[in-house]
Design a protein around this motif. Structure first.
Motif, mmCIF file in Angstrom:
data_model
loop_
_atom_site.group_PDB
_atom_site.id
_atom_site.type_symbol
_atom_site.label_atom_id
_atom_site.label_comp_id
_atom_site.label_asym_id
_atom_site.label_seq_id
_atom_site.Cartn_x
_atom_site.Cartn_y
_atom_site.Cartn_z
ATOM 1 N N VAL A 52 13.773 -3.683 -7.321
ATOM 2 C CA VAL A 52 14.313 -3.800 -5.964
ATOM 3 C C VAL A 52 13.165 -4.003 -4.979
ATOM 4 C CG1 VAL A 52 15.593 -2.657 -4.118
ATOM 5 C CG2 VAL A 52 16.307 -2.355 -6.502
ATOM 6 N N ILE A 53 13.265 -5.058 -4.180
ATOM 7 C CA ILE A 53 12.330 -5.307 -3.084
ATOM 8 C C ILE A 53 13.113 -5.207 -1.788
ATOM 9 C CG2 ILE A 53 10.632 -6.861 -2.074
ATOM 10 C CD1 ILE A 53 10.495 -8.329 -4.737
ATOM 11 N N ILE A 71 9.834 -18.084 -5.334
ATOM 12 C CA ILE A 71 8.756 -17.873 -6.305
ATOM 13 C C ILE A 71 9.277 -17.194 -7.561
ATOM 14 C CG2 ILE A 71 6.585 -16.645 -6.729
ATOM 15 C CD1 ILE A 71 5.952 -17.080 -3.723
ATOM 16 N N LEU A 72 10.111 -16.172 -7.400
ATOM 17 C CA LEU A 72 10.661 -15.470 -8.566
ATOM 18 C C LEU A 72 11.570 -16.381 -9.379
ATOM 19 C CD1 LEU A 72 11.325 -12.034 -6.882
ATOM 20 C CD2 LEU A 72 9.809 -12.416 -8.846
ATOM 21 N N ARG A 78 16.117 -13.990 -12.623
ATOM 22 C CA ARG A 78 17.413 -14.034 -11.950
ATOM 23 C C ARG A 78 17.357 -13.134 -10.720
ATOM 24 N NH1 ARG A 78 22.914 -13.923 -14.901
ATOM 25 N NH2 ARG A 78 23.286 -15.166 -13.020
ATOM 26 N N THR A 79 17.701 -13.690 -9.575
ATOM 27 C CA THR A 79 17.567 -12.964 -8.317
ATOM 28 C C THR A 79 18.912 -12.776 -7.626
ATOM 29 O OG1 THR A 79 17.161 -15.022 -7.097
ATOM 30 C CG2 THR A 79 15.231 -13.825 -7.916
ATOM 31 N N LEU A 141 20.845 -9.040 -13.253
ATOM 32 C CA LEU A 141 19.775 -9.632 -12.462
ATOM 33 C C LEU A 141 18.448 -8.958 -12.762
ATOM 34 C CD1 LEU A 141 21.640 -9.900 -9.034
ATOM 35 C CD2 LEU A 141 21.449 -11.638 -10.828
ATOM 36 N N ASP A 142 17.372 -9.694 -12.523
ATOM 37 C CA ASP A 142 16.026 -9.152 -12.707
ATOM 38 C C ASP A 142 15.492 -8.496 -11.431
ATOM 39 O OD1 ASP A 142 15.568 -10.135 -15.458
ATOM 40 O OD2 ASP A 142 15.668 -12.105 -14.509
ATOM 41 N N VAL A 143 15.884 -9.051 -10.278
ATOM 42 C CA VAL A 143 15.353 -8.559 -9.000
ATOM 43 C C VAL A 143 16.453 -8.567 -7.943
ATOM 44 C CG1 VAL A 143 13.540 -8.798 -7.251
ATOM 45 C CG2 VAL A 143 13.116 -9.613 -9.576
#
Length: 425
Positions: A52-53, A71-72, A78-79, A141-143
């Protein structure tokens, strides 16, 4: 006696649900985490294995989110992205793998929140935030990239713990909720940081006493100008230096460069590897509607949602640098609770003619109010008032075409102002 509100059916359209959300709570803003955290627990909101950002700040949040996302994605992750406010349609607020989610999925998420909240009162923003989290947790999701709505410490987004927190900038805004001075505002925004987790501060003049408070809480922020730096090498390239990385001759992005550097520092702290190739690709690809958005035409026009002095000063410098020899016709509409005089004064050095517009709604300032604020600061420039943004924009474009030069129509002052302008003619 007021009739109790009845939630729309799950088969109702998005507009019906949004109208319900607007009427559900007596206040547009009701800061605090207790209510939203209760409903999040009932919904079993949990990012799971996703990093988590969380991005807070007075200005620069949207472009920082977009840099992180592009960028990710270029790195193959996966965002899920949650932003606010939207510019034109509500569906803009949630992106999965870079794509807006359809209205039907938002309705499904709203119905889930409504079923879970019971008698807990939620604001429009809180309800929408929980719905966004619910949508994102339906997919592996990854992020998760989350944009704070207001402040940080008591914002609904802060009910999710950030693995990396970002504070882009600190300016004087929303003083009724965050306080009248930069130190207090910085303290509120820094409330997104978590002990032992990554923290990035992109504000070069961040209050030292708040840094000391963070360190006492086991938070060691990476600060621009100290733990990370960037510098422009020529018109097309720049260098970035982080705590453990150095990237040279990066492509100059279209969105603000300070936010690109802040995003790169956050990615260095993220527990996911990102390649230099992905960074270069993501920087080149990052675009955001309504933020330094140049539309080619006759005349060209530049859309930017700058609505406070800090953002207006950045926009002024950008126009001076990118369009030094162009006449600028400024279409401006603002909300009355903003620093109108300070914002217009920051823009004044680059403006050749003003086209001031009324903004509708109880928060909207009139063109006359803008003119009164401008008269105390501005040099003598042609100034015309209009009853709406569309009229002002049409007049500015007409006058610009007649000037016989290569003019630029600048549209700014509010999300509501920019939303009235077509993205292409």
């Amino acid at each position: 006696m007021n009739k109790p509100l009845t939630a729309p059916l799950s088969t109702a359209g998005l507009d019906a649900w949004l109208s319900y959300l607007e009427a559900l709570h007596p206040s547009t803003i009701d800061l605090g985490l207790e209510r939203v955290a209760q409903v999040a627990q009932r919904l079993e909101i949990n990012p799971g294995k996703a990093q988590v950002i969380t991005v807070a700040g007075t200005n620069g949040k949207g472009s920082t989110v977009r840099y992180l996302e592009t960028i990710l994605q270029a790195s193959g992750y996966r965002t899920g992205v949650y932003i606010s406010p939207h510019l034109r349609v509500y569906e803009e607020r949630v992106r999965i793998d870079g794509k807006q989610q359809p209205a039907a999925l938002h309705v499904q998420a709203f119905a889930a929140v409504e079923a879970a909240r019971g008698d807990t009162s939620l604001t429009y923003f809180e309800f929408g935030s929980l719905a966004a989290f619910w949508l994102m947790q339906q997919l592996p999701l990854d992020v998760w990239i989350l944009e704070v709505g207001l402040g940080g410490r008591l914002d609904a987004v802060n009910c999710i713990d950030a693995d990396v927190g970002i504070l882009t900038s600190v300016g004087i805004d929303h003083v009724d909720f965050l306080g009248p001075d930069r130190t207090g505002i910085a303290r509120e925004k820094a409330g997104i940081f978590r002990a032992g987790k990554g923290a990035v501060i992109g504000e070069p003049d961040f209050p030292a006493e708040v840094v000391a408070e963070l360190k006492a809480k086991n938070i060691s922020p990476a600060r621009v100008g100290k733990e990370f730096n960037y510098r422009v090498t020529d018109e097309q390239h720049w260098h970035f230096t982080g705590r453990e990385s150095e990237l040279r001759d990066l492509p100059m992005p279209q969105l603000p460069l300070p936010n690109a550097a802040t995003a790169l520092m956050a990615l260095e702290l993220l527990a996911l590897p990102v390649t230099e190739q992905a960074i270069r690709q993501g920087l080149s690809k990052a675009r955001e509607s309504g933020r330094l958005q140049l539309m080619a035409g006759n005349p060209d026009y530049l859309l930017d949602v700058a609505h406070n002095p800090h953002a207006a000063a950045f926009l002024r410098d950008y126009v001076q640098r990118r369009f030094p020899k162009r006449s600028v016709y400024a279409v401006v509409g603002m909300l009355k609770d903003k620093d109108i005089a300070g914002t217009l004064a920051a823009l004044e050095p680059v403006v050749d003619a003003w086209y001031l517009a009324d903004l509708e709604g109880i928060r909207g300032a009139s063109a006359a109010e803008l003119a009164d604020a401008l008269s105390t600061t501005a040099k003598q420039r042609p100034l015309t008032q209009f009853s709406d943004v569309t009229q002002a924009f049409t007049a500015a474009c007409s006058d610009a075409r007649d000037c016989g030069e290569q003019p630029l129509v600048l549209v700014c002052g509010s999300f509501y102002t920019v939303a009235k302008i077509p993205e292409a003619e």
